[in-house]
Design a protein around this motif. Structure first.
Motif: not given
Length: 145
Positions: A9-20, A45-54
Motif C-alpha cells: 500500500r505504501v509503495v503504491e501511494l509513494s508512486r502517486q505522491h509528487a515528491e516520491t 511511519a513507513l511513508f515518512n521514511l520513504i518521503l525523507n529518502a526521496a
C-alpha cells in the motif's frame, strides 16, 4: 497485520505522491511477517521514511524497502542511494525539531520513532549498501503468515 500488504500500500501511494513519484521505490524480499499493532500508524511511519529518502536522493533516486526477520524481531529497512546522514546529525536525528533539511520541521522522524515505540520496537539509522542511508524499524515478531 501483514507487513507485505502494508508495504505494498505504501509503495503504491509513494508512486502517486509528487515528491516520491520521480524515484524508483520498490519492496525487496522477506515478506509475510505479521505485526500486532496499528497498520495505519505503521504505514504512515513507513511513508515518512520513504518521503525523507526521496527528498534526500532527488529525482531518479533509488529507494528499497527490505524486510528481514531475526530471532525476535521483524526489521523493515528503508534504504536509499542519497548522500546519507551526516555523522554529526546521527545523535540528534530523532529529537523534536532537529532537521538537516532546509525548510524541514524536524517532526517526521519523531513520528517514526513514536510509531516504533508504540509497537514495542525501535528505529535506528545507518549506512545503506545502496550508498545512502538506511532507517530500520524493528518490532517484536508475532508469527509468520
Amino acid at each position: 497485520f501483514d507487513t507485505a500488504a502494508a508495504i505494498e500500500r505504501v509503495v503504491e501511494l509513494s508512486r502517486q505522491h509528487a515528491e516520491t513519484a520521480a524515484c524508483s521505490v520498490r519492496a525487496v524480499g522477506g515478506m509475510g511477517a505479521v505485526i500486532v499493532g496499528n497498520q495505519e500508524l505503521f504505514e504512515q511511519a513507513l511513508f515518512n521514511l520513504i518521503l525523507n529518502a526521496a527528498q534526500a536522493t532527488g529525482p531518479g533516486g533509488i529507494i528499497e524497502i527490505r524486510v528481514a526477520e531475526t530471532d525476535a524481531d521483524i526489521v523493515v529497512g528503508v534504504h536509499d542511494n542519497g548522500p546519507g546522514v551526516p555523522p554529526e546529525a546521527i545523535d540528534r536525528i530523532f529529537e523534536p525539531f532537529h532537521t538537516t533539511r532546509s525548510g524541514g520541521y524536524g517532526l517526521g522522524l519523531v513520528a517514526v520513532k513514536a510509531c516504533a515505540e508504540v509497537h514495542r520496537g525501535s528505529v535506528t539509522v545507518g549506512p545503506s549498501p545502496l550508498g545512502g542511508a538506511c532507517f530500520r524499524i524493528a518490532v517484536p515478531m508475532t508469527k509468520s503468515a
